[in-house]
Design a protein around this motif. Structure first.
Motif, PDB file in Angstrom:
ATOM      1  N   ASP A  89       0.869  -1.174   0.000  1.00 42.04           N
ATOM      2  CA  ASP A  89       0.000   0.000   0.000  1.00 42.04           C
ATOM      3  C   ASP A  89       0.907   1.225   0.000  1.00 42.04           C
ATOM      4  N   HIS A 205      -9.801   2.870   6.695  1.00 40.91           N
ATOM      5  CA  HIS A 205      -8.654   2.717   7.591  1.00 40.91           C
ATOM      6  C   HIS A 205      -8.916   3.612   8.785  1.00 40.91           C
ATOM      7  N   GLY A 242      -5.321  -0.818   8.088  1.00 41.46           N
ATOM      8  CA  GLY A 242      -4.318  -1.368   9.008  1.00 41.46           C
ATOM      9  C   GLY A 242      -4.724  -1.125  10.446  1.00 41.46           C
ATOM     10  N   GLY A 243      -3.714  -0.971  11.307  1.00 39.82           N
ATOM     11  CA  GLY A 243      -3.995  -0.690  12.707  1.00 39.82           C
ATOM     12  C   GLY A 243      -4.221  -1.945  13.534  1.00 39.82           C
ATOM     13  N   PHE A 244      -3.517  -3.041  13.212  1.00 40.09           N
ATOM     14  CA  PHE A 244      -3.688  -4.281  13.975  1.00 40.09           C
ATOM     15  C   PHE A 244      -2.809  -4.305  15.221  1.00 40.09           C
ATOM     16  N   PRO A 339      -1.669  -3.914   6.865  1.00 44.42           N
ATOM     17  CA  PRO A 339      -0.893  -3.746   8.098  1.00 44.42           C
ATOM     18  C   PRO A 339       0.439  -3.037   7.843  1.00 44.42           C
ATOM     19  N   ARG A 341       2.544  -1.278  10.964  1.00 42.24           N
ATOM     20  CA  ARG A 341       3.227  -1.603  12.215  1.00 42.24           C
ATOM     21  C   ARG A 341       3.261  -3.111  12.485  1.00 42.24           C
TER      22      ARG A 341
HETATM   23  C1  LIG Z   1      -1.025   4.231   7.984  1.00 42.81           C
HETATM   24  C2  LIG Z   1      -1.986   3.435   7.194  1.00 42.81           C
HETATM   25  C3  LIG Z   1      -2.010   2.040   7.323  1.00 42.81           C
HETATM   26  C4  LIG Z   1      -1.143   1.279   8.303  1.00 42.81           C
HETATM   27  O1  LIG Z   1      -1.481   1.503   9.621  1.00 42.81           O
HETATM   28  P1  LIG Z   1      -0.756   0.644  10.798  1.00 42.81           P
HETATM   29  O2  LIG Z   1      -1.320   1.182  12.039  1.00 42.81           O
HETATM   30  O3  LIG Z   1       0.696   0.886  10.658  1.00 42.81           O
HETATM   31  O4  LIG Z   1      -1.106  -0.780  10.560  1.00 42.81           O
HETATM   32  C5  LIG Z   1      -2.869   1.324   6.500  1.00 42.81           C
HETATM   33  N1  LIG Z   1      -3.691   1.954   5.619  1.00 42.81           N
HETATM   34  C6  LIG Z   1      -3.704   3.299   5.484  1.00 42.81           C
HETATM   35  C7  LIG Z   1      -4.637   3.911   4.520  1.00 42.81           C
HETATM   36  C8  LIG Z   1      -2.848   4.077   6.265  1.00 42.81           C
HETATM   37  O5  LIG Z   1      -2.876   5.408   6.138  1.00 42.81           O
END
Ligand SMILES: *Cc1c(COP(=O)(O)O)cnc(C)c1O
Length: 488
Positions: A89, A205, A242-244, A339, A341
């Protein structure tokens, strides 16, 4: 030192644990390339991908895992991932060029985030999937495609502002995406540009740790896809972003003991645990605790792939209470994840050399100055509190027991603290020791890096295991070809 030391020991999986133990290699690396130094471990990202894939397999779901490139600029990590079947991504022109140059074909790339015309042009020209933010971007993309692109471009609609079927609005406000209540207008634009774009699905997201919020958003996307199908469109994927998350600490007890002690310190019931009595968002208003703790939950019992699994197990309230995974499967929708992080968990560490250890006398904390700036080790910027590991240099004696220290950077600036937390180390460091900050690959290596005061930005190397040995090369020299690059 007041009371018992409050350690926050990092969680180290076997690969990173082995690297931390390779003290000779780590010292020769910093001798050659200077301090600070980032070390990434490309083979780990491939292993992490497999862990995400196994969640898909267990739930019989198809779809792609897209690595959110923004979390680390490393070429080695990206190229190692290009040698798997993962996607990426990208959120800028440079990241898109980097991904294409690392060997990702267009079908494995999604472009998200704010886009300038050049970024959008290359995305259209290359035919990568574009996660469109709104009608204006869709109009702009369609114009570019008609002029410059050989074929229609796949698009995902990034949505936001989801609501539950009840009265409570769960999902927080976002700068990005189109509010679902404006879906109608967006779909009219999709239909208007039917010659230039191919609607493949809906995306979101959310920058939150809340599973409930994400479940609401996923459910909202499923409903949006139904609306699309009702109009004769043929979307086939949901992208949950993301944000897992990552669990940084080895021990839950240490995290709980620390946050409890921090609260007591803010209330004045014990001596401060931070530089200048900083409260990380907590404050004392005439004996009452106020504010909220602005820290990353550094110990998490559910993070990464397990968090994805928990999200998929959530019941869809508006759809008969069935698990979200079942609904995806039933409609044969692809599940896409992004993902950042979590894919970078255990993928690297940052080394900083100890330059000076100063006694304040009378039981005060030691002042430890490192050959690094706070920007080089940006864990604190992300609210992650975690102890460094001491990698003894040749001058290190047996040392005394635990000591409390403050870690300063090398800038001529009062605020250049690696962390505002009083850090407890198992022994007194001496100049020449290295401190290894584990698990910095996600956002803590280069996202905030500066060249302030003409100090160098940290070099980055890629390291891999070759039998009992650790081998390495400069990050940019790494290609996943044996014998030089680890991947088989
Ligand atoms: C930053 C971002 C992610 C990744 O987020 P993480 O917390 O690092 O997993 C995924 N998708 C989009 C659109 C983002 O801006």
């Amino acid at each position: 030192m007041d009371g018992r030391p409050l350690f926050l020991e990092p969680r180290l999986e076997p690969r990173l644990r082995s690297l931390v133990a390779a003290t000779g290699t780590l010292h020769s690396l910093t001798d050659a390339l200077g301090s600070p130094l980032h070390v990434v471990v490309p083979d780990q990202i491939a292993e992490n991908l497999e862990r995400f894939r196994s969640v898909y397999r267990a739930r019989h779901l198809s779809g792609q895992v897209f690595y959110a490139h923004k979390a680390n600029r490393s070429s080695a990590l990206l190229r190692r991932l290009a040698a798997t079947d993962a996607g990426v991504d990208v959120a800028s022109l440079g990241e898109l060029q980097h991904a294409l140059g690392a060997g990702f074909s267009a079908g494995r790339i999604t472009a998200t985030g704010p886009k300038n015309p050049e970024f959008l042009w290359l995305a259209a020209r290359a035919g990568v999937t574009v996660s469109v933010d709104g009608v204006a971007e869709l109009d702009q993309l369609a114009t570019l495609v008609r002029k410059h692109s050989p074929a229609p471009v796949p698009v995902l609609l990034r949505l936001s502002g989801f609501e539950t079927s009840g009265v409570r609005v769960l999902s927080r406000r976002s700068r990005f995406g189109t509010p679902v209540r404006e879906l109608e207008v967006l779909l009219e634009a999709v239909e208007r540009h039917g010659d230039a774009v191919d609607l493949t699905g809906a995306a979101f997201h959310l920058d939150t740790t809340s599973v409930a919020e994400k479940a609401t958003a996923l459910e909202g996307c499923l409903a949006a896809l139904e609306t699309c199908r009702g109009r004769g469109l043929r979307p086939r994927a949901v992208d949950v972003g993301g944000g897992f998350g990552v669990s940084y600490l080895a021990e839950r007890e240490q995290w709980e003991a620390y946050t409890t002690a921090l609260t007591s310190a803010v209330l004045g019931r014990r001596p401060p645990l931070t530089w200048g009595g900083h409260g990380y968002g907590l404050r004392n208003e005439s004996g009452t605790l106020r504010g909220t703790l602005g820290l990353y939950p550094a110990h998490r019992s559910v993070a990464g792939p397990a968090y994805l699994d928990e999200l998929l197990a959530q019941p869809a309230a508006s759809l008969g209470g069935r698990p979200l995974a079942g609904l995806l499967l039933e409609h044969l929708y692809d599940l896409h994840t992004e993902p950042g992080r979590a894919l970078l968990d255990q993928c690297g560490l940052t080394l900083a050399k100890v330059l000076e250890v100063r006694d304040q006398g009378a039981g005060g904390e030691l002042l430890v100055r490192l050959a690094a700036k706070a920007d080089d080790i940006a864990l604190e910027d992300h609210g992650v509190l975690m102890d460094p590991v001491v990698i003894p240099g040749s001058g290190a004696g047996p040392g005394e027991g635990p000591v409390a220290v403050h870690l300063f950077g090398s800038l001529c600036l009062e605020t250049d603290l690696i962390t505002r937390r009083t850090v407890f180390l198992p022994r007194r460091p001496v100049p020449g020791d290295l401190l290894a900050f584990a698990n910095t690959a996600g956002y803590a290596m280069d996202f905030h890096a500066t060249r302030a005061q003409h100090q160098p930005a940290a070099h980055k190397v890629a390291a891999w295991q070759d039998g009992d040995m650790w081998r390495w090369c400069l990050d940019d020299q790494f290609w996943p070809i044996t014998p030089s690059g680890g991947a088989q």
